[in-house]
Design a protein around this motif. Structure first.
Motif: not given
Length: 196
Positions: A31, A35, A46-50, A52-53, A95
């Motif tokens: 992550n 980022r 791509d939520w894995l790089s946000g 919140p994650a 991912s």
């Protein structure tokens, strides 16, 4: 298979193996690196790089690391983490395999990523059981520290030199299997205690 695909597969296997040592730490490392744009994450993941994650993974990593230093909970976590490690290994592999067709991406992620994480997790459970059996759990904090360091080093190695991470993993697994066999042979070869 092109060189980029081979590197991505090695990256996925290395990160998955790290998930077998600690489920959330490799995901947090991925992550953070994603980022900062150092590694691309597959579309749909791509939520894995946000941000919140990052928050959720940082909390989960902290709880997991601390939990392995609490007697009794460490063995329980070791058992409960087996399916979580397989899922995390599959996810982290998928991912980084975004350049493949989705069927190949997820097939490789399940077999190579989930399989590798499951094998490493199985080895850690066996090591922890041997540690508990031989030392009554006194050596478990040392085992926990080694697992944590292994997860961190393997995650970073997979990101920096993916092929070397896979070679390191293979060597470590062979040495671990030999060591565990030696321990179990010693226990098996001991003469039975004579009751007084």
């Amino acid at each position: 298979m092109g060189m980029e695909t081979l590197v991505a597969v090695c990256l996925g296997i290395g990160m998955s193996a790290a998930c077998g040592f600690r489920v959330f730490l490799p995901l947090l490392v991925l992550n953070l690196v994603a980022r900062f744009g150092e590694v691309g994450v597959a579309p749909g993941l791509d939520w894995l790089s946000g941000e919140p994650a990052t928050i959720v993974l940082a909390i989960a990593t902290t709880a997991e690391v601390l939990g392995f230093y609490i007697p009794v909970i460490d063995n329980l976590l070791g058992v409960l983490e087996a399916p979580a490690a397989i899922i995390a290994g599959t996810l982290v592999s998928a991912s980084v395999l975004g350049d493949l067709h989705p069927a190949l991406q997820w097939g490789a992620a399940i077999v190579a990523g989930g399989g590798t994480a499951g094998i490493v997790e199985g080895a850690t459970v066996a090591t922890r059981a041997a540690s508990t059996g031989l030392t009554g759990g006194l050596a478990n904090p040392v085992v926990s520290t080694l697992e944590l360091l292994s997860a961190l080093v393997l995650s970073l190695l997979a990101l920096l030199v993916p092929v070397l991470a896979v070679i390191t993993l293979i060597v470590a697994l062979v040495l671990s299997i030999r060591y565990l066999r030696k321990i179990f042979r010693r226990r098996h070869d001991r003469p039975p205690a004579i009751p007084s």
